[in-house]
Design an enzyme around this catalytic site. Sequence first.
Site, short mmCIF file in Angstrom:
data_model
loop_
_atom_site.label_atom_id
_atom_site.label_comp_id
_atom_site.label_asym_id
_atom_site.label_seq_id
_atom_site.Cartn_x
_atom_site.Cartn_y
_atom_site.Cartn_z
N ARG A 1 0.89 -1.16 0.00
CA ARG A 1 0.00 0.00 0.00
C ARG A 1 0.93 1.21 0.00
O ARG A 1 1.67 1.42 0.94
CB ARG A 1 -0.92 0.00 1.22
N ASP B 1 1.87 4.92 0.36
CA ASP B 1 1.37 6.05 1.13
C ASP B 1 1.48 7.35 0.33
O ASP B 1 2.51 7.63 -0.28
CB ASP B 1 2.16 6.17 2.43
N GLU C 1 -2.59 5.17 -2.12
CA GLU C 1 -3.34 6.31 -1.59
C GLU C 1 -2.96 7.51 -2.45
O GLU C 1 -1.78 7.80 -2.61
CB GLU C 1 -2.97 6.58 -0.13
N ASP D 1 -11.25 8.00 -0.69
CA ASP D 1 -11.63 8.90 0.40
C ASP D 1 -13.01 9.51 0.18
O ASP D 1 -13.69 9.86 1.15
CB ASP D 1 -10.60 10.02 0.54
N HIS E 1 -15.54 7.54 2.04
CA HIS E 1 -15.45 7.78 3.48
C HIS E 1 -16.12 9.09 3.86
O HIS E 1 -16.90 9.15 4.82
CB HIS E 1 -13.99 7.80 3.93
N HIS E 2 -15.81 10.15 3.13
CA HIS E 2 -16.35 11.46 3.50
C HIS E 2 -17.87 11.49 3.38
O HIS E 2 -18.56 12.03 4.26
CB HIS E 2 -15.72 12.54 2.60
N HIS F 1 -6.59 4.71 9.75
CA HIS F 1 -5.74 5.32 10.77
C HIS F 1 -5.74 6.85 10.66
O HIS F 1 -5.73 7.54 11.68
CB HIS F 1 -4.32 4.77 10.66
N ASP F 2 -5.74 7.38 9.44
CA ASP F 2 -5.76 8.83 9.28
C ASP F 2 -7.08 9.43 9.72
O ASP F 2 -7.12 10.41 10.47
CB ASP F 2 -5.52 9.20 7.81
N GLN F 3 -8.19 8.85 9.24
CA GLN F 3 -9.49 9.48 9.45
C GLN F 3 -9.91 9.44 10.91
O GLN F 3 -10.50 10.41 11.42
CB GLN F 3 -10.54 8.81 8.56
#
Length: 441
Positions: A82, A84, A119, A144, A147-148, A213-215
């Site tokens: 993955r 980054d 990503e 993303d 997710h948003h 992990h970020d969100q």
Amino acid sequence: MRAFIDRTHSLGLAVILDVVYNHFGPDGNYLAVFSDDYLVRQKENEWGNPINFDGQNSGPVREFFITNARYWIEEFHFDGFRFDATHAIRDQSTEYIIGAVGRAAREAAGARSIVLIAENDLQEAKMVQPRSEGGDGLDGLWNDDFHHSAVVALTGRNEAYYRDYRGAPQEFISAAKYGFLYQGQARSWRKALRGTPTFRIAPEVFVCFIENHDQIANTGPGQRLRFQTSPGRYRAMTALLLLGPWTPLLFQGQEFGVSSPFQFFADIGDTSVRDAIRRGRAEWLAPFLTLTEEEAWRTLPAPDDPAVFGRCKLDLSEREKNRELYDLHIDLLKLRREDSRFRQQSSGGIDGAVLGSASFILRYFSENNDDRLLVVNFGDGQILHPASEPLLAPPSGYRWETLWTSESPRYAGASAALIATPEQWVLPAESTVALRPVLAN
């Protein structure tokens, strides 16, 4: 690490390594001290000077990273990477460095299949397009956008980058059909155009999630999403995530309803580096918390406080304490894996229709009248009368039968049933229901 990967392979599990090829950390890497050619000193990204992948004397720098990829695949038998924050990688070479890394990794794997996921905040479709079409040949992209939209639908949040999303039914239908929602339109958050067209890319290429992990860390307190919405709506969204045509991602402990937060923690550098990291986090999170930078600085815990790390550890006993949520995930993953239609992902075609302000359907078409209908309602109970939507009609000579519902008592649901008659449809509140066709009597 080698022993760990061997053990996971013996259990039928793959291991993908998260590789950071876009920047060096703020402490501990001294390559730039020994050579002026590792970094591009005239420009900066959010982590400092970018790595020199296309400038003068960049050949050995590129070779270092390409060889590193081979190393992980050959020596440790990782099953993929993955990548980054690839949007932060500056490279105008004929072959983009991540494409070159991926090509080398596949060569190192030989006959073994590996998975390469990126990503990319710019949402550049070329990363997953074939090399024969000028792409980079990767397998997947984080989405993303999904997710948003999901967070807005679950919580009603509209600060920072959430203000570019409505959490509306059409957004989820579009995500199922086209992947990214932004494919070249303007966003107010970055005040720039975002994305490129993805119309020929299969939905399963897009990795969708409601936590990562970020969100979770970007909430500041690190509160898990299930505590920011109602149980019914959370179950309904989980079902959409795990039965959708995309590739779903679950973040550690999400599958059993972990209650511990996930905050940003880091124990690196001297006092000046730690203060700079804390200041940077306060600056980044202030818009999400609707605070000034100084207020965020005072409110957020210090990333190097050992107690912050301690609070983030999982309590594995919650697998039993939260058995209903654990069963929900187990059953949905089994359905995705074993159902004759859901396991095909997008094969056969998918369409959708908006039913109301918080409700919609996804129709999974197939041969031999084996369609599936996913009815999603994030709002109050709803009656469709008349039910004037052709996607609701079963195949000729068939009727719809409930295959699965998020409102089952097994998941602490309310036992509310979806009722479909020729005259009307009754949609239970905050639920997702999967239907299959059976021969009509």
